[in-house]
Design an enzyme around this catalytic site. Structure first.
Site, mmCIF file in Angstrom:
data_model
loop_
_atom_site.group_PDB
_atom_site.id
_atom_site.type_symbol
_atom_site.label_atom_id
_atom_site.label_comp_id
_atom_site.label_asym_id
_atom_site.label_seq_id
_atom_site.Cartn_x
_atom_site.Cartn_y
_atom_site.Cartn_z
ATOM 1 N N HIS A 1 0.821 -1.201 0.000
ATOM 2 C CA HIS A 1 0.000 0.000 0.000
ATOM 3 C C HIS A 1 0.863 1.263 0.000
ATOM 4 O O HIS A 1 0.611 2.199 -0.753
ATOM 5 C CB HIS A 1 -0.895 -0.044 1.235
ATOM 6 N N ASN B 1 26.001 -24.053 -2.697
ATOM 7 C CA ASN B 1 26.840 -25.234 -2.755
ATOM 8 C C ASN B 1 26.384 -26.290 -1.749
ATOM 9 O O ASN B 1 26.257 -27.470 -2.077
ATOM 10 C CB ASN B 1 28.281 -24.816 -2.475
ATOM 11 N N GLU C 1 -2.027 -4.966 -4.524
ATOM 12 C CA GLU C 1 -2.658 -4.491 -3.304
ATOM 13 C C GLU C 1 -4.114 -4.949 -3.227
ATOM 14 O O GLU C 1 -4.601 -5.322 -2.163
ATOM 15 C CB GLU C 1 -2.568 -2.961 -3.280
#
Lengths: 120, 744
Positions: free
Chosen positions: B48, B467, B70
């Site tokens: 908002h 990794n 929104e």
């Protein structure tokens, strides 16, 4: 000069509002949420209060409700800064005692015009 | 008055990025089986705010896009719609998309709206879905538009009527209109302004007092009056409606057209006589007559006031007391400056500092000022009897300086959570991609670290986490087969240790496969087949350039960046990395970093006429060379035996070509330093003291010099160079590898 309390959780909004109003000669104080604003409102009387609706801690609706309970703020104009989509929010704000609203997005001129109307 | 809105852009971008971070972390924290209303609320609030700000500051692309996001969030928030996993996924993509849009806008480039438009369409499809599903919202929509249309047509019809000469407005406010701060008087004033803006326009207000109760029953906060207002001007209805916009919902307002002026004035006289005839008591009649004039008088007064204000602002200011004036001027100037500076500043150059830290700093400066004035006084009337006090004063100054230094350093310190914050999302996305179930545990998020170090450690950390996820953790079947829980765990742990921060990336996977690493290393020619290596040495092989154990280069971690790059990045920060592993239980990568890059604990050494500084952390030991330790393997490259190791010996005179005379190696002082897990002995003439030195960049002030990481200024004003130990280490190694290739 008239004193205005500007309440908004958005720093950029607060800056813009404060800058505009101070430039027009008003005395402005800022608060980040309803609860902080309520604390400031108790320390001195403002001629007008501008408040955002969606804020953390205490939102604008609750803030206005609480503010109107303070004797000094019974008739003080309180404008909600709200977005156009929030029609129901407008009504919730009115119910809580807000005077009116300024629809976001607004530019500095629109803000000043509305405030001049209210403060005369 | 026009205000340049761009001065607020920087703040807007900063808070929007913060908002996006909040959205992201809240979305990730969302438990779909038990949705927390406050979490949804904070996500909504962030979206908002971004939308509101973007609209205000003219970024319509962003506000348009955020609007649909929104809207969906609002439906979820108000309970009209249940949040589903697909929504969360979509919101997360939106967060990324918005970040991209905002970064583009911040960099003043036109954002690419392709992804945003695509996402927007998806949202609109979802939103349209509701209307079909739930009749309620469709109905309210229909009602809304139905009530809108006639109004509009009416307005259009009226404005089309060329005979319009004015309006009659019946305004019956609700009793508590005053309690919302709405003053009818203000609306009359606005109406009058509107009317008088037209040439020949005017206005008349007629109050109605019928509802006014007896004085004893009158409640002072209630509004008992209602009014009929005549506006004699050709005004659009919409303009009038706007004035009553805030009260139209709870007040009774009716508009009636006045088609010509004559008719209108007739109506007024009718109205007044009507009222007069209604009123029996003479008193009231007087009031009726009085009231409009009263209002008119008041209006005139206001008008006059307005003029006065308009004419005399300058005079008013000059007549204001001086203190007031300066206060006002100052308070006006400060925000201007504050607002302007961020526009100049580039991305990421601002830092948020808690008030506590600033207060501490101010305190410290206060102390410093006291010490300074004390010393100043002492200097003015100094005699030798006061040496004791001078020494005390200098001691105090030293303490002040050190404390001040520490507090200033603290300002640059940020909690490591800034670097950790991206991992929940990363792990979530990766585990989905790899089809593994992974829990992320983060410990010590409040551990503080210098901002610059933080920024540079981000990428190596990402690489390590990728990794561990890709190669470290097994998939669910394999885990259950090995009697482990199906969910793998990756732990990020940060803590302070001495003057360093240690960051661990730990997984509970299969652990490093020593055999495979060894074979790979042999295959790549990094070690020979008959070489015996300790576990640590084997693990260390993964940090060698060009080493990768993954049989298939995967999308996730096979990005052409090996562990060697990670190690190099960390070495650039004066840090180190090592790995420990246990088969079947997992591996832990530990990164050790200095807390700051600006200050270094250094060992000062003298070589010839030059003073060099070694980072204290890199020094292993200092020894005196004996002939028995020395070996000469290749040409003029000396090595020495240090317990089980052979380490190369370097003379800084050779490295930097200073041309200074070299002393005999026998009996020379040797500082053994370690960087990149390689030890090297450096011959020095003299060991000076240890001290904290402030690192100045050589690159910025001169140019980049190999094997030198920076310079500092010593107490006597001379410049000393700080030796880059890992850079120094790479030199003889490079030479060696060259020799090897030549030999082969």
């Amino acid at each position: 000069m008239a004193t205005i309390l500007a309440v908004d959780d958005s720093a950029s909004m607060r800056q813009m509002v404060t800058f505009t109003l101070k430039g027009a000669g008003y005395d402005v104080e800022e608060a980040c949420d309803g609860s902080e604003a309520l604390g400031i409102a108790k320390t001195k009387k403002f001629d007008l209060v501008l408040s955002d609706v969606n804020m953390p801690v205490m939102d604008g609706i609750q803030f206005v409700t609480e503010l109107r309970k303070l004797g000094e703020y019974k008739f003080v104009p309180v404008l909600m800064l709200t977005t156009e989509s929030a029609g129901d929010k407008k009504m919730a704000g009115k119910k809580a005692g807000a005077t009116g609203w300024i629809v976001k997005p607004f530019n500095p001129e629109q803000l000043l015009n509305t405030i001049k109307k209210v403060l005369g | 008055m026009s205000i340049d809105l761009s001065q607020f852009h920087q703040v807007f971008f900063e808070e929007s990025f913060e908002g996006l971070d909040i959205m992201e972390s809240s979305l990730l924290a969302l438990d779909l089986t038990e949705v927390d209303a406050e979490t949804i609320n904070s996500i909504f609030r962030a979206a908002h705010s971004i939308k509101g700000g973007a609209g205000t500051f003219g970024f319509m692309q962003v506000s348009g896009f955020t609007h649909v996001v929104e809207t969906l969030l609002d439906e979820i928030r108000s309970g009209d719609r249940d949040i589903k996993q697909e929504h969360v996924d979509l919101f997360l993509i939106c967060v990324d998309c918005l970040r991209g849009l905002l970064s583009d806008l911040q960099a003043h480039t036109e954002p690419d709206m392709a992804q945003a438009d695509e996402l927007k369409a998806k949202f609109e499809a979802i939103l349209a879905g509701t209307e079909a599903e739930t009749e309620n919202s469709a109905e309210t929509n229909a009602v809304g538009s139905a009530s809108d249309t006639p109004d509009q047509t009416e307005t259009a019809g009226q404005s089309a009527d060329s005979d319009v000469k004015g309006w009659k407005i019946e305004f019956i406010p609700c009793e508590d209109v005053l309690c919302t701060g709405n003053e009818p008087y203000r609306m009359f004033r606005e109406l009058q302004d509107l009317a008088e803006a037209e040439s020949g326009g005017s206005m008349k207000v007629v109050p109605h007092l019928e509802k006014l109760p007896e004085f004893s029953e009158m409640h002072p906060e209630m509004c008992y009056l209602s009014w009929t207002i005549f506006v004699y001007a050709d005004i659009e209805l919409s303009d009038i409606e706007e004035i009553f916009e805030w009260v139209v919902d709870d007040c009774d307002i009716r508009y009636e057209r006045l088609t010509d002026a004559g008719q209108a004035s007739d109506q007024i006289s009718d109205q007044i006589s009507d009222q007069a005839s209604d009123v029996v008591v003479a008193n009231n009649e007087i009031q009726v007559e009085d009231k409009p004039t009263e209002i008119n008088a008041e209006l005139a007064e206001i008008e006059a006031e307005k003029e006065v204000v308009a004419e005399t602002p300058a005079a008013a200011i000059t007549s204001a007391t001086e203190t007031e004036q300066t206060a006002e001027v100052e308070s006006e100037k400060i925000p201007t400056k504050a607002a302007k500076s961020p526009t100049k500043a580039a991305e990421n150059t601002s830092i948020r500092v808690s008030i506590d830290k600033i207060d501490g700093l101010i305190n410290m400066v206060g102390e410093l000022v006291i010490t300074q004035s004390m010393l100043g006084q002492l200097g003015q009337e100094f005699d030798m009897d006061r040496v004791q006090r001078l020494q005390e004063g200098l001691g105090q100054l030293e303490q002040n300086t050190r404390e001040l230094q520490e507090s200033v350093m603290k300002i640059r310190m940020l909690p490591i959570s800034f670097a950790f914050s991206r991992f929940p999302r990363l792990v979530r996305d990766l585990s989905k991609q790899l089809d593994k179930e992974v829990d992320l545990v983060m410990i010590g998020e409040n551990t503080e670290l210098d901002k610059t170090v933080m920024e540079k450690i981000g990428d190596p950390l990402v690489h390590l986490v990728r990794n561990s996820l890709d190669h470290g953790l097994e998939n669910a079947e394999e885990r259950t087969a090995n009697g482990k829980s199906s969910n793998g765990t990756i732990t990020l742990n940060a803590y302070h240790h001495g003057g360093n921060i240690v960051i661990e990336v730990k997984d509970d996977g299969a652990g490093l496969n020593k055999e495979r690493i060894r074979n790979k290393a042999i295959e790549k020619g990094l070690v020979s087949e008959d070489e015996t290596l300790s576990d640590a040495q084997v693990y260390d092989l993964i940090f060698q350039a060009g080493f990768s154990t993954a049989d298939v280069v995967s999308d996730v971690s096979g990005r052409g960046v090996g562990m060697d790059v990670v190690r190099r990045n960390i070495a650039e920060l004066n840090g180190s990395i090592e790995v420990t592993s246990k088969t079947g239980e997992g591996s832990t990568f530990s990164i050790r970093l200095p807390l700051t890059l600006a200050i270094l604990d250094g060992q000062l050494v003298k070589v010839g006429e030059e003073v060099y500084i070694f980072p204290l952390v890199s020094i292993v030991e200092s020894i005196q060379l004996e002939k028995s330790m020395l070996n000469n393997i290749t040409g003029n490259q000396f090595v020495m035996q240090l317990r089980d190791d052979y380490i190369p010996i370097l003379c800084l005179q050779d490295v930097f070509n200073t041309g200074a005379e070299k002393k005999d190696l026998e009996g020379a002082m040797l500082v053994v330093v370690e960087g990149d897990n390689e030890k090297v002995g450096i011959v020095v003439d003299e060991l000076l003291g240890q001290q904290q030195v402030v690192i100045k960049s050589l690159e910025q002030n001169y140019q980049k010099v190999d094997s030198i990481s920076g310079a500092t200024i010593l107490g006597d004003g001379t410049v000393a160079l700080i030796v880059d130990v890992s850079g120094l280490n790479n030199k003889p190694l490079e030479k060696n590898s060259d020799d090897q290739t030549q030999a082969a």
